[in-house]
Write a protein that holds these residues in place. Structure first.
Motif, PDB file in Angstrom:
ATOM      1  N   TYR A   1       0.852  -1.181   0.000  1.00 57.89           N
ATOM      2  CA  TYR A   1       0.000   0.000   0.000  1.00 57.89           C
ATOM      3  C   TYR A   1       0.895   1.240   0.000  1.00 57.89           C
ATOM      4  N   GLU A   2       0.882   1.979  -1.084  1.00 51.96           N
ATOM      5  CA  GLU A   2       1.670   3.203  -1.175  1.00 51.96           C
ATOM      6  C   GLU A   2       0.881   4.401  -0.656  1.00 51.96           C
ATOM      7  N   HIS A   3      -0.411   4.445  -0.973  1.00 52.24           N
ATOM      8  CA  HIS A   3      -1.236   5.586  -0.563  1.00 52.24           C
ATOM      9  C   HIS A   3      -2.693   5.154  -0.445  1.00 52.24           C
ATOM     10  N   ALA A   4      -3.324   5.598   0.627  1.00 48.98           N
ATOM     11  CA  ALA A   4      -4.761   5.375   0.808  1.00 48.98           C
ATOM     12  C   ALA A   4      -5.452   6.719   0.663  1.00 48.98           C
ATOM     13  N   PHE A   5      -6.498   6.755  -0.124  1.00 52.97           N
ATOM     14  CA  PHE A   5      -7.195   8.010  -0.383  1.00 52.97           C
ATOM     15  C   PHE A   5      -8.245   8.336   0.674  1.00 52.97           C
ATOM     16  N   GLU A   6      -8.682   7.315   1.428  1.00 53.66           N
ATOM     17  CA  GLU A   6      -9.659   7.536   2.489  1.00 53.66           C
ATOM     18  C   GLU A   6      -8.943   7.563   3.842  1.00 53.66           C
ATOM     19  N   SER A   7      -9.321   8.493   4.685  1.00 48.90           N
ATOM     20  CA  SER A   7      -8.623   8.659   5.968  1.00 48.90           C
ATOM     21  C   SER A   7      -8.692   7.405   6.842  1.00 48.90           C
ATOM     22  N   SER A   8      -9.779   6.659   6.757  1.00 51.33           N
ATOM     23  CA  SER A   8      -9.918   5.445   7.578  1.00 51.33           C
ATOM     24  C   SER A   8      -8.965   4.336   7.141  1.00 51.33           C
ATOM     25  N   GLN A   9      -8.357   4.471   5.980  1.00 48.52           N
ATOM     26  CA  GLN A   9      -7.476   3.444   5.438  1.00 48.52           C
ATOM     27  C   GLN A   9      -5.999   3.830   5.508  1.00 48.52           C
ATOM     28  N   LYS A  10      -5.690   4.993   6.065  1.00 51.08           N
ATOM     29  CA  LYS A  10      -4.315   5.506   6.110  1.00 51.08           C
ATOM     30  C   LYS A  10      -3.360   4.570   6.853  1.00 51.08           C
ATOM     31  N   TYR A  11      -3.875   3.785   7.810  1.00 47.05           N
ATOM     32  CA  TYR A  11      -3.019   2.877   8.570  1.00 47.05           C
ATOM     33  C   TYR A  11      -2.328   1.850   7.677  1.00 47.05           C
ATOM     34  N   LYS A  12      -2.845   1.616   6.476  1.00 43.40           N
ATOM     35  CA  LYS A  12      -2.276   0.621   5.567  1.00 43.40           C
ATOM     36  C   LYS A  12      -1.050   1.132   4.810  1.00 43.40           C
ATOM     37  N   GLU A  13      -0.870   2.437   4.744  1.00 45.67           N
ATOM     38  CA  GLU A  13       0.222   3.002   3.958  1.00 45.67           C
ATOM     39  C   GLU A  13       1.577   2.463   4.429  1.00 45.67           C
ATOM     40  N   GLY A  14       2.372   2.012   3.468  1.00 46.79           N
ATOM     41  CA  GLY A  14       3.680   1.449   3.770  1.00 46.79           C
ATOM     42  C   GLY A  14       3.653  -0.005   4.211  1.00 46.79           C
ATOM     43  N   LYS A  15       2.468  -0.593   4.297  1.00 45.54           N
ATOM     44  CA  LYS A  15       2.319  -1.990   4.735  1.00 45.54           C
ATOM     45  C   LYS A  15       2.215  -2.912   3.516  1.00 45.54           C
ATOM     46  N   PHE A  16       2.354  -4.219   3.766  1.00 47.27           N
ATOM     47  CA  PHE A  16       2.424  -5.208   2.701  1.00 47.27           C
ATOM     48  C   PHE A  16       1.359  -6.279   2.872  1.00 47.27           C
ATOM     49  N   ILE A  17       0.712  -6.628   1.775  1.00 48.16           N
ATOM     50  CA  ILE A  17      -0.232  -7.748   1.725  1.00 48.16           C
ATOM     51  C   ILE A  17       0.472  -8.913   1.038  1.00 48.16           C
ATOM     52  N   ILE A  18       0.452 -10.081   1.686  1.00 48.55           N
ATOM     53  CA  ILE A  18       0.929 -11.309   1.042  1.00 48.55           C
ATOM     54  C   ILE A  18      -0.206 -12.321   1.103  1.00 48.55           C
ATOM     55  N   GLU A  19      -0.539 -12.889  -0.041  1.00 48.27           N
ATOM     56  CA  GLU A  19      -1.617 -13.870  -0.108  1.00 48.27           C
ATOM     57  C   GLU A  19      -1.157 -15.195   0.489  1.00 48.27           C
ATOM     58  N   LEU A  20      -2.045 -15.826   1.274  1.00 43.42           N
ATOM     59  CA  LEU A  20      -1.712 -17.086   1.920  1.00 43.42           C
ATOM     60  C   LEU A  20      -1.346 -18.169   0.915  1.00 43.42           C
ATOM     61  N   ALA A  21      -1.888 -18.096  -0.293  1.00 37.84           N
ATOM     62  CA  ALA A  21      -1.592 -19.094  -1.327  1.00 37.84           C
ATOM     63  C   ALA A  21      -0.114 -19.113  -1.704  1.00 37.84           C
ATOM     64  N   HIS A  22       0.631 -18.064  -1.355  1.00 36.70           N
ATOM     65  CA  HIS A  22       2.044 -17.971  -1.729  1.00 36.70           C
ATOM     66  C   HIS A  22       2.991 -18.096  -0.548  1.00 36.70           C
ATOM     67  N   MET A  23       2.452 -18.417   0.641  1.00 34.98           N
ATOM     68  CA  MET A  23       3.291 -18.491   1.845  1.00 34.98           C
ATOM     69  C   MET A  23       3.226 -19.852   2.497  1.00 34.98           C
ATOM     70  N   ILE A  24       4.316 -20.168   3.185  1.00 36.17           N
ATOM     71  CA  ILE A  24       4.365 -21.361   4.027  1.00 36.17           C
ATOM     72  C   ILE A  24       4.966 -20.952   5.364  1.00 36.17           C
ATOM     73  N   LYS A  25       4.515 -21.580   6.435  1.00 34.18           N
ATOM     74  CA  LYS A  25       5.049 -21.278   7.759  1.00 34.18           C
ATOM     75  C   LYS A  25       6.333 -22.077   7.990  1.00 34.18           C
ATOM     76  N   ASP A  26       7.351 -21.400   8.520  1.00 26.48           N
ATOM     77  CA  ASP A  26       8.631 -22.033   8.825  1.00 26.48           C
ATOM     78  C   ASP A  26       9.044 -21.723  10.273  1.00 26.48           C
ATOM     79  N   ASN A  27       9.917 -22.573  10.823  1.00 32.22           N
ATOM     80  CA  ASN A  27      10.601 -22.324  12.101  1.00 32.22           C
ATOM     81  C   ASN A  27       9.673 -22.148  13.302  1.00 32.22           C
ATOM     82  N   GLY A  28       9.504 -23.190  14.058  1.00 29.64           N
ATOM     83  CA  GLY A  28       8.866 -23.069  15.360  1.00 29.64           C
ATOM     84  C   GLY A  28       7.350 -23.084  15.399  1.00 29.64           C
ATOM     85  N   TRP A  29       6.699 -23.382  14.302  1.00 24.52           N
ATOM     86  CA  TRP A  29       5.238 -23.479  14.330  1.00 24.52           C
ATOM     87  C   TRP A  29       4.877 -24.858  14.846  1.00 24.52           C
ATOM     88  N   GLU A  30       3.795 -24.955  15.584  1.00 30.27           N
ATOM     89  CA  GLU A  30       3.381 -26.275  16.095  1.00 30.27           C
ATOM     90  C   GLU A  30       2.127 -26.751  15.436  1.00 30.27           C
TER      91      GLU A  30
END
Length: 138
Positions: free
Chosen positions: A109-138
């Motif tokens: 998220y580079e820029h949010a145009f609505e004030s309620s969404q500003k918290y997302k700026e600079g944050k990253f979305i990664i889809e679960l379909a592309h991730m695996i859990k590593d190290n220490g998960w039970e």
């Protein structure tokens, strides 16, 4: 006299080794690329789903299903930003991809145009379909 003979260039076999830009500590739970196992994020960088639900009443949805929001990630490249209308309104986002295998993972998220969404700026979305859990998960 000893002779040292170099093999001809056409006989030298070059191999490409997998090296990631960043390795996350083994003592932490991490998320990795499901396609090549490059480290992507430390679990501590995951924005709490409980906090997210209570305060923002939305869940993250990627093009391929559920997704997580992270404060920071490693071993990802960023494409050019473009404006997109998402479920939560208009945002300027840039696709992110795995630096190792070049798979598109989600977006930043580079820029949010609505004030309620500003918290997302600079944050990253990664889809679960592309991730695996590593190290220490039970």
């Amino acid at each position: 006299p000893e002779l040292s003979e170099e093999p001809p260039a056409e006989m030298v076999k070059m191999t490409k080794s997998k090296t990631f830009q960043a390795y996350l500590p083994n003592c932490h739970r991490t998320y990795s690329c499901i396609h090549c196992r490059a480290h992507l994020a430390n679990h501590d960088e995951l924005i709490s789903k409980a906090m997210h639900f209570l305060f923002f009443m939305q869940s993250f949805q990627g093009s391929q299903g559920r997704a997580y929001l992270f404060n920071s990630v490693v071993n990802v490249g960023c494409g050019p930003a473009e404006e997109r209308v998402l479920l939560t309104g208009l945002h300027a986002v840039a696709d992110i991809y795995c630096e190792n295998c070049k798979t598109t993972l989600g977006w930043k998220y580079e820029h949010a145009f609505e004030s309620s969404q500003k918290y997302k700026e600079g944050k990253f979305i990664i889809e679960l379909a592309h991730m695996i859990k590593d190290n220490g998960w039970e």
